[in-house]
Design a protein around this motif. Sequence first.
Motif, mmCIF file in Angstrom:
data_model
loop_
_atom_site.group_PDB
_atom_site.id
_atom_site.type_symbol
_atom_site.label_atom_id
_atom_site.label_comp_id
_atom_site.label_asym_id
_atom_site.label_seq_id
_atom_site.Cartn_x
_atom_site.Cartn_y
_atom_site.Cartn_z
ATOM 1 N N ASP A 154 0.817 -1.218 0.000
ATOM 2 C CA ASP A 154 0.000 0.000 0.000
ATOM 3 C C ASP A 154 0.849 1.266 0.000
ATOM 4 N N LEU A 155 2.033 1.164 0.573
ATOM 5 C CA LEU A 155 2.924 2.330 0.627
ATOM 6 C C LEU A 155 3.782 2.475 -0.623
ATOM 7 N N GLY A 156 3.559 1.611 -1.622
ATOM 8 C CA GLY A 156 4.212 1.776 -2.917
ATOM 9 C C GLY A 156 5.434 0.915 -3.156
ATOM 10 N N ALA A 157 5.708 -0.035 -2.313
ATOM 11 C CA ALA A 157 6.867 -0.896 -2.532
ATOM 12 C C ALA A 157 6.561 -1.937 -3.609
ATOM 13 N N THR A 158 7.553 -2.236 -4.402
ATOM 14 C CA THR A 158 7.396 -3.291 -5.402
ATOM 15 C C THR A 158 7.427 -4.645 -4.691
ATOM 16 N N PRO A 159 6.975 -5.715 -5.361
ATOM 17 C CA PRO A 159 7.047 -7.037 -4.726
ATOM 18 C C PRO A 159 8.477 -7.443 -4.338
ATOM 19 N N ALA A 160 9.458 -7.076 -5.155
ATOM 20 C CA ALA A 160 10.851 -7.402 -4.819
ATOM 21 C C ALA A 160 11.306 -6.639 -3.579
ATOM 22 N N GLN A 161 10.943 -5.354 -3.489
ATOM 23 C CA GLN A 161 11.301 -4.571 -2.302
ATOM 24 C C GLN A 161 10.598 -5.104 -1.062
ATOM 25 N N THR A 162 9.341 -5.496 -1.204
ATOM 26 C CA THR A 162 8.596 -6.060 -0.076
ATOM 27 C C THR A 162 9.257 -7.336 0.419
ATOM 28 N N PHE A 163 9.663 -8.183 -0.514
ATOM 29 C CA PHE A 163 10.321 -9.424 -0.104
ATOM 30 C C PHE A 163 11.649 -9.135 0.585
ATOM 31 N N ARG A 164 12.446 -8.247 -0.015
ATOM 32 C CA ARG A 164 13.779 -7.980 0.510
ATOM 33 C C ARG A 164 13.760 -7.248 1.850
ATOM 34 N N LYS A 165 12.831 -6.327 2.032
ATOM 35 C CA LYS A 165 12.856 -5.490 3.235
ATOM 36 C C LYS A 165 11.846 -5.879 4.300
ATOM 37 N N VAL A 166 10.849 -6.703 3.966
ATOM 38 C CA VAL A 166 9.818 -7.065 4.938
ATOM 39 C C VAL A 166 9.792 -8.580 5.176
ATOM 40 N N THR A 167 9.593 -9.335 4.103
ATOM 41 C CA THR A 167 9.412 -10.773 4.256
ATOM 42 C C THR A 167 10.700 -11.478 4.670
ATOM 43 N N LEU A 168 11.787 -11.200 3.981
ATOM 44 C CA LEU A 168 13.041 -11.888 4.269
ATOM 45 C C LEU A 168 13.530 -11.654 5.705
ATOM 46 N N PRO A 169 13.525 -10.422 6.225
ATOM 47 C CA PRO A 169 13.915 -10.258 7.635
ATOM 48 C C PRO A 169 12.958 -10.965 8.606
ATOM 49 N N GLY A 170 11.703 -11.096 8.228
ATOM 50 C CA GLY A 170 10.741 -11.777 9.094
ATOM 51 C C GLY A 170 10.930 -13.277 9.159
ATOM 52 N N ILE A 171 11.382 -13.865 8.054
ATOM 53 C CA ILE A 171 11.583 -15.318 8.042
ATOM 54 C C ILE A 171 13.049 -15.703 8.181
ATOM 55 N N ALA A 172 13.939 -14.735 8.341
ATOM 56 C CA ALA A 172 15.372 -15.011 8.460
ATOM 57 C C ALA A 172 15.710 -15.972 9.598
ATOM 58 N N PRO A 173 15.075 -15.867 10.778
ATOM 59 C CA PRO A 173 15.391 -16.862 11.819
ATOM 60 C C PRO A 173 15.029 -18.287 11.405
#
Length: 130
Positions: free
Chosen positions: A37-56
């Motif tokens: 909703d804030l304008g991030a592309t799917p790649a940016q969302t994965f790199r900055k939101v999803t990946l840090p969330g599932i990193a553990p």
Amino acid sequence: MLTIIVGQSTFLISYVFVTVSARLAEFDTSVEEASADLGATPAQTFRKVTLPGIAPGILGGWLLAFIISMDDLVITYFIAGTGNTTLPIHIWGLLRRGIKPEINAIATLMLLFTLLIAAIGLYFRSRRQK
């Protein structure tokens, strides 16, 4: 060496999958929706939101696969070709001729490596709780 990598990967991918999928199951998808909703592309969302969330989960799956791979001498021994010697096969070969100082040194290094990884994990866990 390729047969060892493919064989171990085939055997261990299920452990990594279970660990990462458990982390994904408890991941809050509303954060990804907010990112979109804030304008991030799917790649940016994965790199900055999803990946840090599932990193553990990814790190835990990697460590679990590494430990099981080090312990799984039988599979490695049967899929290794001639001239391919992994650390567990080398240790097993040394043990057949008797316990030598090299085995004690390898065991000490592996124990220190394990303690170092545990200490790093405890350090990061204590930083996160503050």
